[in-house]
Scaffold this active site. Structure first.
Site, PDB file in Angstrom:
ATOM      1  N   GLU A 211     -11.144   5.402   0.270  1.00 49.84           N
ATOM      2  CA  GLU A 211     -10.666   6.310   1.315  1.00 49.84           C
ATOM      3  C   GLU A 211     -10.193   5.441   2.469  1.00 49.84           C
ATOM      4  O   GLU A 211     -11.007   4.880   3.212  1.00 49.84           O
ATOM      5  CB  GLU A 211     -11.784   7.262   1.751  1.00 49.84           C
ATOM      6  CG  GLU A 211     -12.290   8.177   0.644  1.00 49.84           C
ATOM      7  CD  GLU A 211     -11.253   9.160   0.151  1.00 49.84           C
ATOM      8  OE1 GLU A 211     -10.246   9.380   0.866  1.00 49.84           O
ATOM      9  OE2 GLU A 211     -11.425   9.706  -0.957  1.00 49.84           O
ATOM     10  N   CYS A 245      -9.579   8.964  10.904  1.00 46.35           N
ATOM     11  CA  CYS A 245      -8.667   8.488   9.853  1.00 46.35           C
ATOM     12  C   CYS A 245      -7.515   9.439   9.607  1.00 46.35           C
ATOM     13  O   CYS A 245      -6.430   9.024   9.187  1.00 46.35           O
ATOM     14  CB  CYS A 245      -9.431   8.220   8.560  1.00 46.35           C
ATOM     15  SG  CYS A 245     -10.283   9.653   7.887  1.00 46.35           S
TER      16      CYS A 245
END
Length: 458
Positions: A211, A245
């Protein structure tokens, strides 16, 4: 912790896993229940730790960290029994008569490496999926958020280390962990370390979920509700001081509504983050001096139209940079801070063509009332996930897989996707004593013609 100690934990976890203790539904549900209670019991400690690490308000701790983990636990408590059941699938004519099944089995010993920006959520959400799937787990929380990591360690210490263990520390511990043989590695962080994780995993052919991140754009069409766009862009950009993010990295706004969007974003910055013309004490800080130096390097005084100043050593005002171009330094790498670059466009097709030349982002956002515009963007651009007429919130839907694509990551998780990620899907064909015997030699012309006909070959 030294490498020998880490190796011992891995070995003990492998023994524990091979004992079969993690497999029963009851054991997994009891573990999730215990974890849920421990999280709730430690909420005050977590709030204190987040204030110390980067001035995160208790509401944001609950809403963006703890609540999402509790929702993940809630999902598995409700659906785990169904997820664990073998799934019947159709079989082919050539196997008639037979039955086909898919059986989910845990991988084994799992390593979860978490980042500092959402240190609790991004440690515990994958942990919940790994527990539900029946694995043993070693957690490596972020070293930058030492106070939150300490609370995480205290919570995990309530489980036997042969089942769930927490390894704290920095680069040395990371390196020692990556030298071990794991059955699955789940990493959240930057591309540089992500590449190293992938390289180390290749030694044992260990499957990996990465990720990562990237420069997530937001496209604002001229035909949209500008006030809604401004409100949700402002929140989505400056949440956690931009250290998210899936935060909006930059905005492409149609030139016809550029001025109006800027006016409304300024309005919401004042409304959300200022009191009596002073930055609210609740606005988060950057994580440390090293990250401050990186974020500061993007500031261009000639393009700053708001903010750009540090009110304390690590707290940067929400900042807007206007008339930014694709060649500016701020457009060369992920910002990960409270700076919003504004770029304009006039031709959507040209913008889409340019965006296609860039790395695929983790997220993409679009504000528009025009269904054709929305369809064109969704159809032509590749990205991990995103929202139409909102920001960030797609990752709060348990039923939507969350993950990147290309440079922004590989694999996904959340809800049923977490169970799939941390489980190997084993295929089983059960055959009866009866069968079509044409597969056995010697082969006859008529059986060959029959197979050709079934294959629709002339």
């Amino acid at each position: 912790m030294d490498e020998i100690s880490i190796q011992n934990i891995v070995n003990e976890q492998r023994k524990y896993f091979l004992s079969g203790k993690t497999l029963p539904l009851k054991f997994r549900l009891e573990t999730l229940e215990k974890l849920e209670n421990l999280i709730k019991q430690n909420i005050d400690k977590l709030n204190e730790a987040f204030i110390l690490d980067f001035n995160k308000h208790p509401f944001d701790v609950l809403s963006t960290e703890v609540f999402l983990v509790l929702e993940e636990i809630k999902y598995f408590k409700k659906h785990l029994k169904t997820l664990m059941k073998p799934k019947r699938v159709r079989t082919s004519l050539i196997n008639f008569p037979s039955k086909g099944y898919l059986i989910n089995e845990p991988y084994g010993v799992v390593l979860i490496m978490a980042p500092w920006n959402y240190p609790f959520q991004l440690t515990f959400e994958p942990l919940v999926g790994a527990i539900a799937s029946g694995n043993t787990i070693i957690l490596k929380p972020a070293s930058y958020t030492k106070n939150v990591s300490k609370v995480i360690e205290e919570i995990i210490d309530n489980f036997p280390s042969s089942y769930i263990a927490c390894v704290t520390g920095g680069r040395q511990e990371n390196q020692a962990l990556l030298e071990q043989k794991f059955d699955y590695i789940f990493f959240t962080g930057g591309q540089t370390v992500g590449k190293l994780v992938l390289e180390k995993a290749s030694k044992y052919l260990t499957p990996v979920t990465l990720e990562l991140g990237g420069k997530s754009p937001c496209i604002v069409d001229k035909n949209c509700d500008i006030d809604i766009a401004a409100r949700r862009i402002t929140w989505g950009k400056f949440l956690n001081a931009g250290q998210t993010c899936v935060a909006i990295d930059h905005v492409y706004v149609h030139e016809d509504v550029h001025d109006l969007l800027l006016e409304r974003i300024n309005y919401y910055i004042d409304k959300f983050y200022f009191k009596n013309n002073k930055l609210s004490d609740e606005f988060p800080s950057l994580i440390n001096e090293k990250h401050k130096d990186k974020v500061s390097s993007f500031l261009d005084d000639s393009k700053i139209i708001r903010g750009g100043k540090f009110v304390t050593p690590l707290r940067l005002e929400p900042t807007i940079m206007d008339h930014v171009t694709k060649d500016d330094k701020i457009m060369q790498e992920e910002i990960f801070g409270p700076i919003l670059p504004i770029l304009t466009y006039s031709d959507l097709d040209a913008l889409i063509s340019y965006q296609k030349t860039l790395d695929k982002p983790l997220a993409l956002y679009c504000f528009s009332k025009d269904k054709k515009v929305i369809k064109k963007i969704i159809t032509n651009l590749s990205f991990g996930g995103g929202c139409i007429n909102d920001t960030i919130m797609h990752l709060t839907n348990t039923n939507l897989p969350f993950g990147g694509v290309g440079a922004s990551g590989m694999g996904s998780y959340h809800g049923p996707s977490s169970f799939k990620t941390f489980s190997h899907q084993k295929s089983i064909l059960i055959k009866s004593k009866h069968e079509l015997k044409m597969k056995y030699p010697p082969h006859k012309e008529k059986t060959y013609k029959f197979l050709k006909k079934m294959s629709k070959i002339k």
